[in-house]
Design an enzyme around this catalytic site. Structure first.
Site, PDB file in Angstrom:
ATOM      1  N   CYS A  54       0.961  -1.132  -0.079  1.00 57.01           N
ATOM      2  CA  CYS A  54       0.093  -0.101  -0.353  1.00 57.01           C
ATOM      3  C   CYS A  54       0.870   0.955   0.114  1.00 57.01           C
ATOM      4  O   CYS A  54      -0.096   2.524  -0.482  1.00 57.01           O
ATOM      5  CB  CYS A  54      -0.479   0.497   0.776  1.00 57.01           C
ATOM      6  SG  CYS A  54       0.081   0.131   2.501  1.00 57.01           S
ATOM      7  N   CYS A 130      -2.289  -2.381   8.570  1.00 58.55           N
ATOM      8  CA  CYS A 130      -2.220  -1.305   9.018  1.00 58.55           C
ATOM      9  C   CYS A 130      -0.922  -2.114  10.069  1.00 58.55           C
ATOM     10  O   CYS A 130      -0.032  -1.040  10.238  1.00 58.55           O
ATOM     11  CB  CYS A 130      -2.797  -0.204   9.327  1.00 58.55           C
ATOM     12  SG  CYS A 130      -3.433   0.297   7.361  1.00 58.55           S
TER      13      CYS A 130
END
Length: 326
Positions: A54, A130
């Site tokens: 990402c 994340c």
């Protein structure tokens, strides 16, 4: 700022208020320098870690004293709001711990600490990666401080980073519960329930192991083991004679003859051999034999001896066996 104002409406209700607050106002955002380290008589550790999938990245600062305790910590995050919130909580969990203990913090610990209540996830599944990045930067910092490789902190191969599920756990669950689909693996282990990149190739992040491959390979191993176990049972007579192949029946009859019949014949100087075995349409197994030695031409070969051989095979293998001398 309210969570819905920050994140854009009801669609983002999957985020906890704790996450939303740290997105907007992180507690531990900042930089630590060598001057800070000298002022506190500590060692400065700076670790960078980025997620190729990402483009997010995080930089972690530690001040570690002579007792290996993290006495101060800060972070800088280059990424989405969830990465900021996860990094902020990661720093908070590190503070006051020894480096050797901080490295035990996992992404699940970070996510659970961000929850508003224990039973409601702090972020939607697709954002669990994340918190994985926050976990990985801890390992990077610890590897720098302790002079080790990051891989040294992993005891097992982790397939699903989001749920921290190992390869050995997945294979064991498949075997124990005879799982046949990826969905069943997810239900039992939570692997693949979040970002889903570990399910099959083509997800947001390339993996070394995918659930579809692990399931296929483990099922093949199980089938091979089952076939071997079945073959082993044939050798010790644990499989029903009627379920055996013709080759298996031949081996079973040979073994029964060697065990129960041949010693009896050889006591009188005789012997026998199997010429053929045939399965009939009416469910019988015909065993064609030839007498050898003293049994050849013996008066009882077509009467008492023949009956004894047939009776032994029927008793130990199957009542539908017929013995026919040729």
């Amino acid at each position: 700022m309210a969570k819905n104002d920050l994140l854009g409406g009801a669609l983002w209700d999957a985020y906890s208020n704790n996450v939303a607050r740290r997105m907007d106002n992180p507690t531990h955002l900042g930089v630590l320098t060598e001057e800070d380290a000298k002022a506190k008589n500590a060692k400065l550790i700076v670790a960078d870690y980025g997620a190729e999938s990402c483009g997010d990245a995080v930089r972690l600062y530690w001040l570690v004293n002579e007792e290996d305790v993290i006495i101060d910590a800060r972070f800088k995050s280059f990424g989405c709001g969830t990465a900021i919130a996860s990094s902020d909580m990661m720093v908070e969990l590190c503070l006051g711990k020894k480096v050797q203990d901080a490295v035990k913090i996992t992404n699940l610990d970070v996510e659970k600490a961000l929850r508003d209540d224990p039973d409601t996830p702090a972020v939607p599944g697709q954002k669990m990666h994340c918190s994985v990045m926050a976990y990985d930067v801890i390992k990077k910092a610890a590897s720098i401080y302790l002079g080790k490789d990051m891989a040294d902190f992993e005891d097992e191969i982790i397939v699903c980073e989001c749920a921290r599920v190992s390869l050995s756990t997945i294979k064991e669950v498949i075997r124990i519960n005879d799982l046949k689909t990826v969905e069943e693996i997810t239900n039992y282990t939570k692997a693949g329930a979040f970002c889903k990149s570990c399910i099959k190739p083509g997800g947001h992040e390339k993996r070394d192991y995918y659930l579809v491959d692990i399931l296929r390979d483990t099922r093949l191993e199980m089938e091979a083991e089952a076939l071997k176990a079945k073959a082993d049972k044939v050798q010790i007579g644990e499989i029903a004679f009627v379920d055996m192949t013709l080759i298996q029946k031949n081996k079973a009859i040979d073994k029964a003859i060697d065990t129960y019949i041949r010693p009896m014949l050889m006591m009188d100087g005789g012997d026998m051999e199997i010429i053929d075995i045939q399965s009939t349409d009416d469910g019988h197994t015909d065993v064609f034999i030839r007498y050898l030695g003293a049994c050849n031409g013996c008066a009882s070969a077509s009467a008492g001896t023949l009956y004894a051989i047939e009776n032994v095979l029927q008793e130990h293998l199957d009542p539908n066996i017929r013995v026919l001398p040729v």
